[in-house]
Design an enzyme around this catalytic site. Structure first.
Site, PDB file in Angstrom:
ATOM      1  N   HIS A 115       1.752   1.124  -4.052  1.00 41.97           N
ATOM      2  CA  HIS A 115       2.487   1.234  -5.310  1.00 41.97           C
ATOM      3  C   HIS A 115       2.215  -0.024  -6.115  1.00 41.97           C
ATOM      4  O   HIS A 115       3.084  -0.875  -6.275  1.00 41.97           O
ATOM      5  CB  HIS A 115       3.979   1.373  -4.983  1.00 41.97           C
ATOM      6  N   GLU A 161      13.884   2.482   2.351  1.00 41.54           N
ATOM      7  CA  GLU A 161      12.834   1.467   2.286  1.00 41.54           C
ATOM      8  C   GLU A 161      12.908   0.512   3.470  1.00 41.54           C
ATOM      9  O   GLU A 161      11.875   0.120   4.025  1.00 41.54           O
ATOM     10  CB  GLU A 161      12.923   0.709   0.966  1.00 41.54           C
TER      11      GLU A 161
END
Length: 303
Positions: free
Chosen positions: A205, A172
């Site tokens: 998301h 990430e």
């Protein structure tokens, strides 16, 4: 006004002072659109890779975790290609290498590993004190466990631990920090780029929007921009995953709540006091490579 050639057309040159004299910036029309779309495509690729595997098993099942490891590691390995393609498409130039722009460099590495993590631990001083009070182990017992190879072997065999403490923080931070910030800084400037990066994961998301807009996300972006290293944000991210969001409700019900809450307040105050001194770019190898992409006026974080 002077001019530079860009893809066969003359565009007005951008005259700004830069911390890296060798940086030769050329800013084409539509740079912001290309940067935003590139980041959005990268975000969708990362998050989409988590859902390419169809399964009725829960997300914490080892087989589901292993499949997701495979897909996100592939996307993460390809993510530098997005930055390279963005540079080729826009014509933005920098005196720093692609890896240096992404925070992968040796200069200032040791301070970049230690100082940001210490700063993050200061912010979590209250939860750490609360954890120490509630832990049945003594200090020496904790040290023995921490240096026990069998303990780490057990951790490395736990797929959930690997996901939360290793794979998720690394991938990430690589994708949403190291690759996106270089694409956003020339367009938005360092300050706005810091708080824009978490939005891309949120857009792709949506049910994680609230979590991603927490204070720590902007802080980690600021650490990356100041230090110019990927290692610090990865370690801070891993530590935050381990600690979780501070349990204020539990602290309010703690038998020693006055002491615990005092350390909560002390941690925040010390964090604010130490934030700028401990993120001084001179600790980490000045000038910071990513600042060679900053086209904003003096007064920005890269000034």
């Amino acid at each position: 006004t002077t001019s530079d050639l860009y893809h066969g057309q003359r565009l007005p040159a951008v005259s700004h002072s830069h911390k890296i004299p060798s940086a030769d910036l050329v800013h084409p029309d539509g740079l912001c659109w290309v940067s935003v779309l590139s980041c959005l495509l990268l975000a969708c690729s990362y998050v989409g890779s988590l859902y390419v595997w169809k399964s009725d098993l829960p997300r914490d099942h080892p087989s589901v975790i292993k499949r997701r490891f495979t897909s996100v590691l592939i996307v993460s390995a390809l993510s530098p290609v997005f930055v390279w393609a963005w540079k080729e498409l826009t014509g933005v130039q920098s005196g720093a290498s692609l890896l240096a722009l992404m925070g992968i460099r040796f200069e200032g590495l040791i301070p970049a590993i230690i100082l940001p993590l210490v700063l993050t631990m200061v912010l979590f001083l209250g939860p750490l004190i609360q954890l120490a009070m509630d832990c049945p182990w003594g200090f020496l017992d904790g040290i023995k466990v921490a240096v026990d190879p069998w303990f780490w072997a057990l951790c490395l065999s736990d797929m959930r631990w690997l996901r939360n403490q290793v794979v998720a923080p690394f991938t990430e931070e690589l994708v949403f920090r190291a690759c996106m910030l270089p694409m956003l800084v020339p367009c938005a400037g360092p300050s706005r780029a810091i708080f824009t990066c978490p939005l891309f994961f949120g857009v792709a998301h949506f049910h994680h929007v609230i979590e991603l807009l927490r204070f720590r996300q902007g802080t980690i972006s600021g650490i990356f921009l100041s230090a110019g290293h990927l290692a610090g944000p990865v370690l801070c991210h891993s530590f935050c995953n381990y600690m979780g969001f501070p349990a204020l409700s539990t602290a309010l019900e703690h038998p020693h709540r006055l002491i615990v809450l005092s350390f909560y307040v002390l941690g925040v105050l010390l964090f604010l006091l130490l934030l700028f001194p401990m993120t001084d770019p001179h600790f980490y190898g000045w000038p910071t490579p990513i600042c060679s992409l900053d086209s904003t006026q003096p007064g920005s974080l890269c000034s």
